[in-house]
Motif scaffolding. Structure first.
Motif, PDB file in Angstrom:
ATOM      1  N   VAL A 190      39.978   9.449   4.401  1.00  0.00           N
ATOM      2  CA  VAL A 190      38.688   8.908   4.837  1.00  0.00           C
ATOM      3  C   VAL A 190      38.669   7.392   4.628  1.00  0.00           C
ATOM      4  N   ALA A 191      39.085   6.958   3.444  1.00  0.00           N
ATOM      5  CA  ALA A 191      39.103   5.524   3.129  1.00  0.00           C
ATOM      6  C   ALA A 191      40.084   4.776   4.022  1.00  0.00           C
ATOM      7  N   LYS A 192      41.259   5.363   4.254  1.00  0.00           N
ATOM      8  CA  LYS A 192      42.298   4.710   5.061  1.00  0.00           C
ATOM      9  C   LYS A 192      41.816   4.497   6.493  1.00  0.00           C
ATOM     10  N   TYR A 193      41.310   5.545   7.110  1.00  0.00           N
ATOM     11  CA  TYR A 193      40.858   5.432   8.502  1.00  0.00           C
ATOM     12  C   TYR A 193      39.675   4.471   8.625  1.00  0.00           C
ATOM     13  N   THR A 194      38.781   4.498   7.646  1.00  0.00           N
ATOM     14  CA  THR A 194      37.610   3.629   7.699  1.00  0.00           C
ATOM     15  C   THR A 194      38.002   2.166   7.593  1.00  0.00           C
ATOM     16  N   GLU A 195      38.873   1.848   6.648  1.00  0.00           N
ATOM     17  CA  GLU A 195      39.286   0.459   6.469  1.00  0.00           C
ATOM     18  C   GLU A 195      40.018  -0.067   7.698  1.00  0.00           C
ATOM     19  N   ARG A 196      40.777   0.798   8.353  1.00  0.00           N
ATOM     20  CA  ARG A 196      41.481   0.384   9.567  1.00  0.00           C
ATOM     21  C   ARG A 196      40.482   0.070  10.680  1.00  0.00           C
ATOM     22  N   ALA A 197      39.435   0.887  10.767  1.00  0.00           N
ATOM     23  CA  ALA A 197      38.395   0.649  11.763  1.00  0.00           C
ATOM     24  C   ALA A 197      37.657  -0.662  11.493  1.00  0.00           C
ATOM     25  N   VAL A 198      37.369  -0.920  10.227  1.00  0.00           N
ATOM     26  CA  VAL A 198      36.662  -2.148   9.840  1.00  0.00           C
ATOM     27  C   VAL A 198      37.489  -3.383  10.181  1.00  0.00           C
ATOM     28  N   LYS A 199      38.783  -3.331   9.921  1.00  0.00           N
ATOM     29  CA  LYS A 199      39.655  -4.477  10.198  1.00  0.00           C
ATOM     30  C   LYS A 199      39.667  -4.823  11.687  1.00  0.00           C
ATOM     31  N   THR A 200      39.582  -3.813  12.526  1.00  0.00           N
ATOM     32  CA  THR A 200      39.538  -4.065  13.969  1.00  0.00           C
ATOM     33  C   THR A 200      38.277  -4.829  14.341  1.00  0.00           C
TER      34      THR A 200
END
Length: 300
Positions: free
Chosen positions: A268-278
């Motif tokens: 959950v944390a990994k996918y969320t942080e990747r989305a935020v970086k975009t």
């Protein structure tokens, strides 16, 4: 303004927008309109319409204000349409032939209140009325056509319905990782993709910007659904607004049951942080980024 206050502001704004496009009852259509409106009015935080609005703001560079009247004449019909489609999917998900849930957001599900026949028809009505509503947008015809194409694709066979189909077919069986990813990216992620992409398209984004937001939406869709899996076993019925443990009761295998709690929380944390970086790479939008991170810790 604190995040929670801003979320309430955006939720209220999105809710008012969505409800303003609902059909008005008349004598001969009163039952179908009452049951379909009930399904939408009994809404949550309006996350998908909010995400569409934030994507629009991100591309427009208007990140510190709610959209004005002119922008909402373009954006509002699509925000309402997306929420109608999302609501239609929940109405059908709750039916006895699907998840057989009698509670939705703390109230009787549509079929439980109006009957299985009206529950089925209400879901059908919302799905179709969504496109009638989206057609009211005052966007440039070329932008409106592209947005409509995304709305249809992400709702149907190559989106939400495709994911739901495999999910139903695999009930009681252990899916492969690829099958789970497919289900999550389509059943849940596709409408989030629609929100991100339509907001960008209506704001005049180029293909690269729109594609970047599509990938961000896929990531947040994965995070959102895995978080739902976790809540299904850790939350309470009062917090979740529907019965807990329903996945295991119908033999549904989830990310949590396959990979365990620790990895699920990490993912959950990994996918969320990747989305935020975009989002950050596209110019940044503080509230948009906060909203995506909020999905990691929500309790309903």
């Amino acid at each position: 303004m604190e995040f929670k206050e801003k979320l309430k502001l955006y939720s209220a704004f999105a809710d008012k927008t969505v409800c303003s496009y609902l059909p008005k009852a008349d004598e001969m259509r009163s039952t179908i309109i009452e049951s379909s409106d009930y399904s939408v009015v009994n809404g949550g935080k309006r996350l998908r319409p909010i995400m569409m609005m934030l994507s629009y703001q991100l591309i427009k560079g208007k990140t510190d204000e709610l959209p004005g009247e002119e922008d909402m004449e373009i954006l509002g019909p699509f925000m309402a349409a997306l929420e109608m489609i999302h609501s239609s999917s929940l109405v059908h998900d709750d039916l006895p032939c699907m998840d057989n849930d009698t509670l939705r957001r703390g109230k009787p599900s549509t079929w439980a209140k109006f009957g299985e026949d009206m529950g089925t028809l209400a879901g059908d009505a919302l799905l179709l009325y969504a496109f009638e509503t989206a057609a009211k947008s005052k966007a440039k015809p070329s932008l409106s056509l592209n947005a409509m194409k995304v709305l249809a694709e992400k709702s149907g066979i190559y989106g939400m319905v495709g994911g739901q189909t495999l999910d139903v077919e695999l009930t009681g069986r252990k899916p492969t990782r690829d099958q789970l990813v497919f289900i999550y990216e389509n059943k849940t992620g596709a409408l989030i993709e629609a929100a991100f992409m339509i907001g960008a398209i209506l704001a005049g984004a180029g293909k690269r910007q729109t594609e970047s937001l599509r990938k961000s939406a896929l990531d947040i869709g994965m995070a959102f659904q895995i978080r739902d899996d976790i809540l299904d076993v850790t939350s309470t019925e009062a917090e979740l607004g529907k019965p807990i443990g329903s996945d295991s009761e119908i033999g549904k295998v989830t990310w949590l049951t396959v990979f365990g709690m620790a990895k699920s929380e990490k993912d959950v944390a990994k996918y969320t942080e990747r989305a935020v970086k975009t989002v950050e790479k596209l110019g940044g939008h503080e509230f948009f980024e906060e909203l995506l991170r909020y999905l990691v810790t929500r309790n309903n």
